[in-house]
Motif scaffolding. Structure first.
Motif, PDB file in Angstrom:
ATOM      1  N   LYS A  94       0.865  -1.183   0.000  1.00 40.79           N
ATOM      2  CA  LYS A  94       0.000   0.000   0.000  1.00 40.79           C
ATOM      3  C   LYS A  94       0.900   1.230   0.000  1.00 40.79           C
ATOM      4  CE  LYS A  94      -3.541  -2.463   2.625  1.00 40.79           C
ATOM      5  NZ  LYS A  94      -4.240  -2.592   3.936  1.00 40.79           N
ATOM      6  N   PRO A  95       1.175   1.805  -1.177  1.00 37.66           N
ATOM      7  CA  PRO A  95       2.058   2.968  -1.243  1.00 37.66           C
ATOM      8  C   PRO A  95       1.561   4.094  -0.334  1.00 37.66           C
ATOM      9  CG  PRO A  95       1.667   2.103  -3.443  1.00 37.66           C
ATOM     10  CD  PRO A  95       0.729   1.367  -2.519  1.00 37.66           C
ATOM     11  N   VAL A  96       2.507   4.878   0.137  1.00 40.75           N
ATOM     12  CA  VAL A  96       2.190   6.032   0.980  1.00 40.75           C
ATOM     13  C   VAL A  96       1.679   7.160   0.080  1.00 40.75           C
ATOM     14  CG1 VAL A  96       3.111   7.739   2.577  1.00 40.75           C
ATOM     15  CG2 VAL A  96       3.988   5.375   2.612  1.00 40.75           C
ATOM     16  N   THR A  97       0.532   7.719   0.416  1.00 37.04           N
ATOM     17  CA  THR A  97      -0.026   8.842  -0.344  1.00 37.04           C
ATOM     18  C   THR A  97       0.009  10.101   0.513  1.00 37.04           C
ATOM     19  OG1 THR A  97      -1.479   7.404  -1.650  1.00 37.04           O
ATOM     20  CG2 THR A  97      -2.062   9.730  -1.541  1.00 37.04           C
ATOM     21  N   LEU A  98       0.566  11.170  -0.056  1.00 35.58           N
ATOM     22  CA  LEU A  98       0.660  12.446   0.644  1.00 35.58           C
ATOM     23  C   LEU A  98      -0.116  13.517  -0.116  1.00 35.58           C
ATOM     24  CD1 LEU A  98       4.459  12.612   1.588  1.00 35.58           C
ATOM     25  CD2 LEU A  98       2.546  12.000   3.068  1.00 35.58           C
ATOM     26  N   LYS A  99      -0.942  14.243   0.608  1.00 32.31           N
ATOM     27  CA  LYS A  99      -1.594  15.417   0.041  1.00 32.31           C
ATOM     28  C   LYS A  99      -0.605  16.580   0.055  1.00 32.31           C
ATOM     29  CE  LYS A  99      -6.108  13.965   1.830  1.00 32.31           C
ATOM     30  NZ  LYS A  99      -7.189  14.273   2.804  1.00 32.31           N
ATOM     31  N   PRO A 100      -0.885  17.647  -0.695  1.00 32.84           N
ATOM     32  CA  PRO A 100       0.017  18.809  -0.671  1.00 32.84           C
ATOM     33  C   PRO A 100       0.280  19.290   0.753  1.00 32.84           C
ATOM     34  CG  PRO A 100      -1.560  19.045  -2.443  1.00 32.84           C
ATOM     35  CD  PRO A 100      -1.986  17.820  -1.672  1.00 32.84           C
ATOM     36  N   GLY A 101       1.556  19.443   1.097  1.00 30.28           N
ATOM     37  CA  GLY A 101       1.937  19.907   2.425  1.00 30.28           C
ATOM     38  C   GLY A 101       2.055  18.826   3.475  1.00 30.28           C
ATOM     39  N   GLU A 102       1.595  17.610   3.183  1.00 31.60           N
ATOM     40  CA  GLU A 102       1.667  16.527   4.166  1.00 31.60           C
ATOM     41  C   GLU A 102       3.072  15.936   4.236  1.00 31.60           C
ATOM     42  OE1 GLU A 102      -2.584  14.351   4.941  1.00 31.60           O
ATOM     43  OE2 GLU A 102      -1.408  13.633   3.239  1.00 31.60           O
ATOM     44  N   GLU A 103       3.388  15.337   5.391  1.00 35.01           N
ATOM     45  CA  GLU A 103       4.685  14.703   5.592  1.00 35.01           C
ATOM     46  C   GLU A 103       4.508  13.311   6.178  1.00 35.01           C
ATOM     47  OE1 GLU A 103       8.535  16.760   6.955  1.00 35.01           O
ATOM     48  OE2 GLU A 103       7.773  15.841   8.805  1.00 35.01           O
TER      49      GLU A 103
END
Length: 280
Positions: free
Chosen positions: A258-267
């Motif tokens: 399950k690849p890591v998904t980041l929204k804009p600005g997320e870490e």
């Protein structure tokens, strides 16, 4: 730069020098003689130590094998955002930073900052803290694995891995078909290339002949890759001797299924802690 642990005679130290090819080399060393460094001869991937597979693992995507991070020059990050004090107190550490080049953005069009703290403590624990931030205007996803090469005595008779019992795994030797681990411990008699899914946060690699155990503790890394190329494939690997597969084993903390998904600005933060303990 002095990221040294306190204590006059018990200092863990950081030394930045020029490597023979002109590239900066960072050496972490503790007072007991443990040290951490690697060899790097561009454009080849880093050799020795723990190459980082990012933003892709293996050939699970359109990028080069294991992504591009292990083939890039990282900068020393002189002023990283703060981490929890436990990630620096009493440790020698270095903060590294990877940002995408124009070439990287052409093949993987996502702006990111990948910060990596490598720390070595008095007891010889080697700790990797990764922080990946999305500085893009749209979400992106990535996979990551720490390709840990462990030095062992004899893969076929003296080594077992515990902590993977009853887990499902994807077998890369069978087109990633899903199986369930049946054994009480994982032992080796042929090539292994598996991704174990949703494992516990502690995995142990027991080496009976050397009477030592590698402990792999991880956070934010749900999967575990286990790999040994065995005899036939090791002969095709340039910097692995024909018989050296017997003395190596990769057990990688990873986020793959399950690849890591980041929204804009997320870490995203992931942590790997490697240690060695005496065993019977």
């Amino acid at each position: 730069m002095d990221h040294s642990a306190a204590g006059d005679d018990n200092r863990a130290t950081v030394e930045v020098t020029k490597y023979k090819n002109g590239i900066q080399q960072v050496l972490l060393q503790n007072p007991r003689g443990a040290s951490a460094r690697a060899n790097f001869k561009p454009p080849a991937a880093v050799r020795g130590g723990i190459p980082i597979c990012f933003p892709q693992f293996g050939n699970r995507g359109s990028l080069e094998q294991h992504g591009f991070a292990r083939n890039r020059m990282w900068l020393i990050d002189e002023n990283p955002p703060p981490l929890h004090s436990s990630d620096s107190n009493g440790k020698a550490y270095i903060d590294l930073l990877l940002k995408p080049s124009e070439e990287d953005l052409r093949i993987w069009p996502h702006s990111f900052e990948f910060r990596l703290r490598v720390a070595l403590d008095f007891d010889g624990h080697l700790i990797f803290t990764s922080r990946v931030r999305n500085i893009n205007s749209k979400p992106f996803s990535f996979s990551i694995a720490y390709r840990t090469y462990f030095s062992i005595s004899d893969i076929s008779s003296e080594v077992r891995v515990e902590g993977l019992e009853t887990l499902d795994y994807l077998d890369n030797l069978c087109q990633r078909e899903r199986f369930t681990e049946q054994g009480d411990a994982l032992t080796f008699e042929s090539e292994v290339d598996r991704v174990y899914l949703s494992s516990s946060d502690v995995i142990a690699v027991f080496d009976h002949q050397k009477k030592r155990t590698f402990l792999i503790r991880k956070e934010g890394l749900p999967d575990v890759v286990v790999w040994n190329p065995w005899e036939k494939k090791s002969k095709a690997i340039v910097d692995l001797g024909d018989e050296e597969y017997k003395q190596m084993l990769c057990v990688d903390g990873a986020a793959i299924e399950k690849p890591v998904t980041l929204k804009p600005g997320e870490e995203w933060t992931g942590r790997l802690d490697l240690s060695v303990v005496a065993s019977i």
